[in-house]
Design a protein around this motif. Sequence first.
Motif, PDB file in Angstrom:
ATOM      1  N   GLU A  98       0.839  -1.197   0.000  1.00 26.81           N
ATOM      2  CA  GLU A  98       0.000   0.000   0.000  1.00 26.81           C
ATOM      3  C   GLU A  98       0.870   1.241   0.000  1.00 26.81           C
ATOM      4  O   GLU A  98       1.870   1.315   0.700  1.00 26.81           O
ATOM      5  N   GLY A  99       0.477   2.200  -0.818  1.00 29.38           N
ATOM      6  CA  GLY A  99       1.167   3.486  -0.866  1.00 29.38           C
ATOM      7  C   GLY A  99       2.268   3.541  -1.908  1.00 29.38           C
ATOM      8  O   GLY A  99       2.713   2.528  -2.430  1.00 29.38           O
ATOM      9  N   HIS A 100       2.662   4.782  -2.234  1.00 32.52           N
ATOM     10  CA  HIS A 100       3.767   5.040  -3.152  1.00 32.52           C
ATOM     11  C   HIS A 100       4.959   5.484  -2.338  1.00 32.52           C
ATOM     12  O   HIS A 100       4.843   5.863  -1.182  1.00 32.52           O
ATOM     13  N   GLY A 101       6.082   5.478  -2.961  1.00 33.93           N
ATOM     14  CA  GLY A 101       7.276   5.986  -2.312  1.00 33.93           C
ATOM     15  C   GLY A 101       8.447   5.894  -3.270  1.00 33.93           C
ATOM     16  O   GLY A 101       8.390   5.181  -4.267  1.00 33.93           O
ATOM     17  N   THR A 102       9.502   6.608  -2.955  1.00 32.04           N
ATOM     18  CA  THR A 102      10.698   6.516  -3.781  1.00 32.04           C
ATOM     19  C   THR A 102      11.561   5.386  -3.246  1.00 32.04           C
ATOM     20  O   THR A 102      11.634   5.152  -2.042  1.00 32.04           O
ATOM     21  N   GLY A 103      12.168   4.667  -4.144  1.00 28.80           N
ATOM     22  CA  GLY A 103      13.074   3.596  -3.756  1.00 28.80           C
ATOM     23  C   GLY A 103      12.399   2.346  -3.220  1.00 28.80           C
ATOM     24  O   GLY A 103      13.034   1.562  -2.529  1.00 28.80           O
ATOM     25  N   VAL A 104      11.123   2.137  -3.537  1.00 29.42           N
ATOM     26  CA  VAL A 104      10.424   0.938  -3.070  1.00 29.42           C
ATOM     27  C   VAL A 104      10.910  -0.248  -3.893  1.00 29.42           C
ATOM     28  O   VAL A 104      10.862  -0.232  -5.119  1.00 29.42           O
ATOM     29  N   THR A 137      -1.727   3.807  -9.470  1.00 28.73           N
ATOM     30  CA  THR A 137      -2.877   4.496  -8.898  1.00 28.73           C
ATOM     31  C   THR A 137      -4.129   3.971  -9.580  1.00 28.73           C
ATOM     32  O   THR A 137      -4.218   3.969 -10.802  1.00 28.73           O
ATOM     33  N   ALA A 138      -5.063   3.496  -8.765  1.00 29.14           N
ATOM     34  CA  ALA A 138      -6.349   3.002  -9.277  1.00 29.14           C
ATOM     35  C   ALA A 138      -7.439   3.722  -8.499  1.00 29.14           C
ATOM     36  O   ALA A 138      -7.750   3.366  -7.362  1.00 29.14           O
ATOM     37  N   MET A 194      -8.771   6.095  -6.024  1.00 21.97           N
ATOM     38  CA  MET A 194      -8.195   6.704  -4.828  1.00 21.97           C
ATOM     39  C   MET A 194      -7.120   5.821  -4.192  1.00 21.97           C
ATOM     40  O   MET A 194      -6.471   6.220  -3.233  1.00 21.97           O
ATOM     41  N   THR A 195      -6.934   4.613  -4.720  1.00 24.14           N
ATOM     42  CA  THR A 195      -5.987   3.660  -4.147  1.00 24.14           C
ATOM     43  C   THR A 195      -4.614   3.818  -4.781  1.00 24.14           C
ATOM     44  O   THR A 195      -4.487   3.846  -5.998  1.00 24.14           O
ATOM     45  N   LYS A 196      -3.592   3.899  -3.934  1.00 19.58           N
ATOM     46  CA  LYS A 196      -2.219   3.979  -4.407  1.00 19.58           C
ATOM     47  C   LYS A 196      -1.455   2.800  -3.825  1.00 19.58           C
ATOM     48  O   LYS A 196      -1.561   2.507  -2.639  1.00 19.58           O
ATOM     49  N   PHE A 197      -0.704   2.115  -4.701  1.00 16.50           N
ATOM     50  CA  PHE A 197       0.115   1.012  -4.224  1.00 16.50           C
ATOM     51  C   PHE A 197       1.340   0.860  -5.114  1.00 16.50           C
ATOM     52  O   PHE A 197       1.424   1.434  -6.195  1.00 16.50           O
ATOM     53  N   SER A 198       2.307   0.097  -4.619  1.00  9.30           N
ATOM     54  CA  SER A 198       3.524  -0.208  -5.367  1.00  9.30           C
ATOM     55  C   SER A 198       3.466  -1.684  -5.724  1.00  9.30           C
ATOM     56  O   SER A 198       3.192  -2.526  -4.871  1.00  9.30           O
ATOM     57  N   ASN A 199       3.727  -2.004  -6.980  1.00  5.69           N
ATOM     58  CA  ASN A 199       3.529  -3.348  -7.501  1.00  5.69           C
ATOM     59  C   ASN A 199       4.824  -3.890  -8.101  1.00  5.69           C
ATOM     60  O   ASN A 199       5.577  -3.158  -8.729  1.00  5.69           O
ATOM     61  N   VAL A 200       5.058  -5.194  -7.927  1.00  2.00           N
ATOM     62  CA  VAL A 200       6.222  -5.851  -8.508  1.00  2.00           C
ATOM     63  C   VAL A 200       5.847  -7.292  -8.861  1.00  2.00           C
ATOM     64  O   VAL A 200       5.001  -7.895  -8.190  1.00  2.00           O
ATOM     65  N   GLY A 201       6.427  -7.813  -9.940  1.00  2.00           N
ATOM     66  CA  GLY A 201       6.108  -9.177 -10.349  1.00  2.00           C
ATOM     67  C   GLY A 201       7.323  -9.882 -10.928  1.00  2.00           C
ATOM     68  O   GLY A 201       8.262  -9.249 -11.412  1.00  2.00           O
ATOM     69  N   TRP A 202       7.297 -11.220 -10.847  1.00  2.96           N
ATOM     70  CA  TRP A 202       8.374 -12.048 -11.356  1.00  2.96           C
ATOM     71  C   TRP A 202       7.800 -13.182 -12.185  1.00  2.96           C
ATOM     72  O   TRP A 202       6.801 -13.792 -11.807  1.00  2.96           O
ATOM     73  N   ASN A 203       8.446 -13.495 -13.300  1.00  2.00           N
ATOM     74  CA  ASN A 203       8.121 -14.665 -14.099  1.00  2.00           C
ATOM     75  C   ASN A 203       9.090 -15.769 -13.664  1.00  2.00           C
ATOM     76  O   ASN A 203      10.277 -15.726 -13.992  1.00  2.00           O
TER      77      ASN A 203
END
Length: 119
Positions: free
Chosen positions: A47-53, A78-79, A81-90
């Motif tokens: 949840e949330g944004h930030g630098t260096g996440v 951003t979707a 009002m919701t802000k989050f940081s997302n990451v994925g791996w194959n």
Amino acid sequence: MTAAAAFLFLACTTVPAHADARVTEGKVGLSVKGKGLSVKRAGGWMEGHGTGVRARLYTVYKGQRTDITRWKDATPVTAGMTKFSNVGWNLKGRSFWDGTWLCVQFNKADGAPCAKIHR
């Protein structure tokens, strides 16, 4: 229950995965896609944004922790009002031992949700 298993039970929010699960702990979430003991994709969000996440995946098997990915930069999303940081791996169908815990860790958040990979 072994001491390591008891620690994992208390320290992590866990869900049996069957290599296919979605689990959250606090502001952090983990999604695992696969079949049986094989994992095709894994992803995490915070949840949330930030630098260096950044985030990484690790496993715990028989009490031993092993990092399986390097730190990876998360993408701010951003979707509405919701802000989050997302990451994925194959993970390309990577196989794990029965009973392995697959976990995600973010450098800017507490919580490391885990999913148990099992038959």
